[in-house]
Scaffold this motif. Structure first.
Motif, PDB file in Angstrom:
ATOM      1  N   ARG A  21       0.897  -1.130   0.038  1.00  0.00           N
ATOM      2  CA  ARG A  21       0.110   0.004  -0.097  1.00  0.00           C
ATOM      3  C   ARG A  21       0.995   1.236  -0.204  1.00  0.00           C
ATOM      4  O   ARG A  21       1.451   1.542   0.868  1.00  0.00           O
ATOM      5  CB  ARG A  21      -0.988   0.081   1.176  1.00  0.00           C
ATOM      6  CG  ARG A  21      -2.120   1.229   0.962  1.00  0.00           C
ATOM      7  CD  ARG A  21      -3.003   1.056   2.185  1.00  0.00           C
ATOM      8  NE  ARG A  21      -3.678  -0.214   2.089  1.00  0.00           N
ATOM      9  CZ  ARG A  21      -4.756  -0.450   1.367  1.00  0.00           C
ATOM     10  NH1 ARG A  21      -5.193   0.375   0.495  1.00  0.00           N
ATOM     11  NH2 ARG A  21      -5.285  -1.431   1.495  1.00  0.00           N
ATOM     12  N   THR A  22       0.903   2.032  -1.145  1.00  0.00           N
ATOM     13  CA  THR A  22       1.922   2.961  -1.220  1.00  0.00           C
ATOM     14  C   THR A  22       1.517   4.317  -0.530  1.00  0.00           C
ATOM     15  O   THR A  22       0.288   4.703  -0.305  1.00  0.00           O
ATOM     16  CB  THR A  22       2.149   3.327  -2.553  1.00  0.00           C
ATOM     17  OG1 THR A  22       0.714   3.810  -3.297  1.00  0.00           O
ATOM     18  CG2 THR A  22       2.683   2.275  -3.458  1.00  0.00           C
ATOM     19  N   GLU A  23       2.461   4.884   0.083  1.00  0.00           N
ATOM     20  CA  GLU A  23       2.281   5.881   0.958  1.00  0.00           C
ATOM     21  C   GLU A  23       2.978   7.091   0.222  1.00  0.00           C
ATOM     22  O   GLU A  23       2.788   8.326   0.662  1.00  0.00           O
ATOM     23  CB  GLU A  23       2.742   5.732   2.383  1.00  0.00           C
ATOM     24  CG  GLU A  23       1.923   4.810   3.045  1.00  0.00           C
ATOM     25  CD  GLU A  23       2.414   4.352   4.493  1.00  0.00           C
ATOM     26  OE1 GLU A  23       3.352   5.084   4.841  1.00  0.00           O
ATOM     27  OE2 GLU A  23       1.951   3.365   4.808  1.00  0.00           O
ATOM     28  N   ALA A  24       4.222   6.757  -0.601  1.00  0.00           N
ATOM     29  CA  ALA A  24       5.056   7.767  -1.221  1.00  0.00           C
ATOM     30  C   ALA A  24       5.383   7.092  -2.575  1.00  0.00           C
ATOM     31  O   ALA A  24       5.750   6.035  -2.496  1.00  0.00           O
ATOM     32  CB  ALA A  24       6.041   8.165  -0.388  1.00  0.00           C
ATOM     33  N   THR A  42      10.623   0.018   1.276  1.00  0.00           N
ATOM     34  CA  THR A  42      10.706   1.013  -0.137  1.00  0.00           C
ATOM     35  C   THR A  42      11.336   0.154  -1.138  1.00  0.00           C
ATOM     36  O   THR A  42      12.258  -0.906  -0.618  1.00  0.00           O
ATOM     37  CB  THR A  42      11.441   2.050   0.499  1.00  0.00           C
ATOM     38  OG1 THR A  42      11.660   3.077  -0.911  1.00  0.00           O
ATOM     39  CG2 THR A  42      13.048   1.778   0.632  1.00  0.00           C
ATOM     40  N   GLY A  43      11.365   0.540  -2.175  1.00  0.00           N
ATOM     41  CA  GLY A  43      12.141  -0.024  -3.382  1.00  0.00           C
ATOM     42  C   GLY A  43      11.679   0.336  -4.738  1.00  0.00           C
ATOM     43  O   GLY A  43      10.816   1.145  -4.771  1.00  0.00           O
ATOM     44  N   LEU A  44      12.333  -0.255  -5.676  1.00  0.00           N
ATOM     45  CA  LEU A  44      12.026   0.100  -7.198  1.00  0.00           C
ATOM     46  C   LEU A  44      10.994  -0.719  -7.559  1.00  0.00           C
ATOM     47  O   LEU A  44      11.110  -2.267  -7.581  1.00  0.00           O
ATOM     48  CB  LEU A  44      13.218   0.149  -7.902  1.00  0.00           C
ATOM     49  CG  LEU A  44      13.180   0.550  -9.348  1.00  0.00           C
ATOM     50  CD1 LEU A  44      12.777   2.111  -9.324  1.00  0.00           C
ATOM     51  CD2 LEU A  44      14.570   0.408  -9.896  1.00  0.00           C
ATOM     52  N   CYS A  45       9.969  -0.188  -8.327  1.00  0.00           N
ATOM     53  CA  CYS A  45       8.791  -1.143  -8.704  1.00  0.00           C
ATOM     54  C   CYS A  45       8.919  -0.955 -10.274  1.00  0.00           C
ATOM     55  O   CYS A  45       8.953   0.198 -10.577  1.00  0.00           O
ATOM     56  CB  CYS A  45       7.545  -0.418  -8.258  1.00  0.00           C
ATOM     57  SG  CYS A  45       6.011  -1.100  -9.209  1.00  0.00           S
ATOM     58  N   PHE A  46       8.911  -1.951 -11.114  1.00  0.00           N
ATOM     59  CA  PHE A  46       9.059  -2.029 -12.546  1.00  0.00           C
ATOM     60  C   PHE A  46       7.815  -2.182 -13.221  1.00  0.00           C
ATOM     61  O   PHE A  46       7.798  -1.955 -14.405  1.00  0.00           O
ATOM     62  CB  PHE A  46      10.219  -2.945 -13.001  1.00  0.00           C
ATOM     63  CG  PHE A  46      11.617  -3.089 -12.536  1.00  0.00           C
ATOM     64  CD1 PHE A  46      12.535  -2.039 -13.096  1.00  0.00           C
ATOM     65  CD2 PHE A  46      11.826  -3.880 -11.437  1.00  0.00           C
ATOM     66  CE1 PHE A  46      13.631  -2.091 -12.669  1.00  0.00           C
ATOM     67  CE2 PHE A  46      13.332  -3.725 -11.110  1.00  0.00           C
ATOM     68  CZ  PHE A  46      14.064  -2.547 -11.795  1.00  0.00           C
ATOM     69  N   ALA A  54      12.130   8.129   2.850  1.00  0.00           N
ATOM     70  CA  ALA A  54      12.699   6.701   2.357  1.00  0.00           C
ATOM     71  C   ALA A  54      12.827   6.978   0.628  1.00  0.00           C
ATOM     72  O   ALA A  54      13.604   6.499   0.139  1.00  0.00           O
ATOM     73  CB  ALA A  54      11.854   5.437   2.496  1.00  0.00           C
ATOM     74  N   VAL A  55      11.648   7.424   0.133  1.00  0.00           N
ATOM     75  CA  VAL A  55      11.527   7.517  -1.249  1.00  0.00           C
ATOM     76  C   VAL A  55      12.376   8.759  -1.688  1.00  0.00           C
ATOM     77  O   VAL A  55      13.291   8.436  -2.817  1.00  0.00           O
ATOM     78  CB  VAL A  55      10.012   7.835  -1.622  1.00  0.00           C
ATOM     79  CG1 VAL A  55      10.323   8.535  -3.217  1.00  0.00           C
ATOM     80  CG2 VAL A  55       9.465   6.627  -1.893  1.00  0.00           C
ATOM     81  N   ALA A  56      12.701   9.630  -1.046  1.00  0.00           N
ATOM     82  CA  ALA A  56      13.730  10.661  -1.533  1.00  0.00           C
ATOM     83  C   ALA A  56      15.113  10.353  -1.291  1.00  0.00           C
ATOM     84  O   ALA A  56      16.109  10.837  -1.927  1.00  0.00           O
ATOM     85  CB  ALA A  56      13.483  12.033  -0.556  1.00  0.00           C
ATOM     86  N   LEU A  57      15.189   9.441  -0.402  1.00  0.00           N
ATOM     87  CA  LEU A  57      16.826   9.006  -0.055  1.00  0.00           C
ATOM     88  C   LEU A  57      17.401   7.615  -0.724  1.00  0.00           C
ATOM     89  O   LEU A  57      18.387   7.882  -1.345  1.00  0.00           O
ATOM     90  CB  LEU A  57      16.871   8.585   1.299  1.00  0.00           C
ATOM     91  CG  LEU A  57      18.178   8.071   2.314  1.00  0.00           C
ATOM     92  CD1 LEU A  57      19.380   9.164   2.212  1.00  0.00           C
ATOM     93  CD2 LEU A  57      18.282   7.595   3.397  1.00  0.00           C
ATOM     94  N   ARG A  91      21.013  14.425   3.941  1.00  0.00           N
ATOM     95  CA  ARG A  91      19.729  14.971   4.166  1.00  0.00           C
ATOM     96  C   ARG A  91      19.178  15.017   2.667  1.00  0.00           C
ATOM     97  O   ARG A  91      19.359  15.869   2.148  1.00  0.00           O
ATOM     98  CB  ARG A  91      19.966  16.542   4.694  1.00  0.00           C
ATOM     99  CG  ARG A  91      20.661  16.451   6.095  1.00  0.00           C
ATOM    100  CD  ARG A  91      20.976  17.915   6.424  1.00  0.00           C
ATOM    101  NE  ARG A  91      21.990  18.494   5.925  1.00  0.00           N
ATOM    102  CZ  ARG A  91      22.163  19.658   5.240  1.00  0.00           C
ATOM    103  NH1 ARG A  91      20.996  20.592   5.449  1.00  0.00           N
ATOM    104  NH2 ARG A  91      23.090  20.122   4.381  1.00  0.00           N
ATOM    105  N   PRO A  92      18.098  13.983   2.550  1.00  0.00           N
ATOM    106  CA  PRO A  92      17.218  13.981   1.536  1.00  0.00           C
ATOM    107  C   PRO A  92      16.387  15.310   1.317  1.00  0.00           C
ATOM    108  O   PRO A  92      15.746  15.664   2.399  1.00  0.00           O
ATOM    109  CB  PRO A  92      16.342  12.808   1.580  1.00  0.00           C
ATOM    110  CG  PRO A  92      16.557  12.341   3.087  1.00  0.00           C
ATOM    111  CD  PRO A  92      17.699  12.964   3.594  1.00  0.00           C
TER     112      PRO A  92
END
Length: 307
Positions: free
Chosen positions: A33-36, A81-85, A112-115, A275-276
């Motif tokens: 469930r995505t939050e970012a 977090t991770g990369l979704c293809f 997490a998404v920014a970093l 600092r992202p």
């Protein structure tokens, strides 16, 4: 659930929000469930320039709601977090276990998404240059999500001088706050004194001045999806080199290196060395606005979609 897609290539206006069934996680997959959701330049370029529509992939962070067969490292309720293809621009996304990593309790999913992905690319590109203590380093697209972290890596890595190359003067205060000692504009006639390393996230027509900015024995690391052509004579007269870097190759072929970099990344975040920077959090259904910001080079740091 809601998802964003497109049917024909073009500008941000081609992005469409739709209702679709919730996907089922297959073997080795997590349903998150995505939050970012991170918006990246390569995806923006695919929408603009691609020959056929493709799923809008990218970085996601959120909470696992289900796991597929064979998943051992994660369970429902974990924050990842991770990369979704596949389809990342969605309220629920499928993430392969090998591309997922835990989000520490101390960090938000937006952080997490920014970093993570941007930080891994920044780290990998900087390391590919084989930096030496006292090197002068120039970073193009220095106000972008990757560039802003590459500046910080260079500063923490002992660079004697860190130069930020940006598209407009209104970004100077931002990049100086992240450690840039000097700021140059893409259109400047000269980029100042030569540097030992260029970390290039732009490509295209900017490769010419980027190579000319190199000192003898300088190294340019190209990781942009923008392509471009380099004049071999410019390399010859400087005894310089160009190194290509692709993060997917590290994730696929060197999982031990990937895991080590990921651990170090979170440690650098914990001690505030990295600092992202998050420029905007935009509703998922307004994805077109997020793409407009990226295309206009208006962002200072990461643009994030939030369902």
């Amino acid at each position: 659930m809601r998802r964003v897609r497109y049917e024909v290539s073009g500008g941000p206006e081609v992005l469409l929000a739709e209702e679709v069934p919730v996907p089922e996680p297959g073997p080795g997959e997590l349903l998150v469930r995505t939050e970012a959701i991170g918006v990246t330049l390569p995806v923006v370029r695919k929408v603009r320039e691609g020959t056929a529509p493709v799923p809008l992939g990218g970085e996601v962070a959120g909470t696992v709601v289900a796991v597929g067969e064979g998943v051992l490292g994660f369970a429902a309720g974990d924050r990842v977090t991770g990369l979704c293809f596949s389809h990342a621009y969605a309220e629920l996304a499928l993430l392969h276990e090998t591309m997922a990593s835990p989000v520490p309790d101390r960090a938000t999913t937006v952080e997490a998404v920014a970093l993570v992905r941007s930080g891994l690319v920044a780290r990998g590109a900087y390391e590919a240059a084989h930096p030496r203590p006292g090197d002068a380093v120039l970073v193009t697209a220095a106000a972008s999500a990757v560039g802003s972290l590459a500046l910080q890596y260079a500063k923490a890595g002992g660079a004697s001088r860190v130069v930020a190359a940006v598209s407009s003067a209104d970004k100077e205060e931002f990049v100086r706050a992240l450690g840039a000692d000097e700021v140059v504009l893409y259109g400047d006639e000269s980029w100042g004194d030569p540097v030992d390393v260029v970390i290039d996230g732009v490509g295209g027509d900017l490769l010419g001045p980027a190579v000319r900015a190199l000192a003898p024995d300088g190294r340019l690391v190209a990781f942009s999806s923008g392509g471009g052509t380099i004049d071999a004579y410019e390399l010859l007269i400087r005894s310089a080199s160009v190194i290509g870097f692709h993060m997917a190759a590290i994730a696929r072929d060197k999982p031990d290196v990937y895991a080590r970099w990921l651990h170090e990344l979170w440690e650098l975040h914990r001690n505030r060395t990295l600092r992202p920077q998050v420029f905007a959090e935009i509703p998922l259904t307004e994805a077109a606005r997020a793409h407009e910001i990226i295309e206009s080079r208006g962002n200072l740091g990461k643009v994030v979609l939030v369902p």
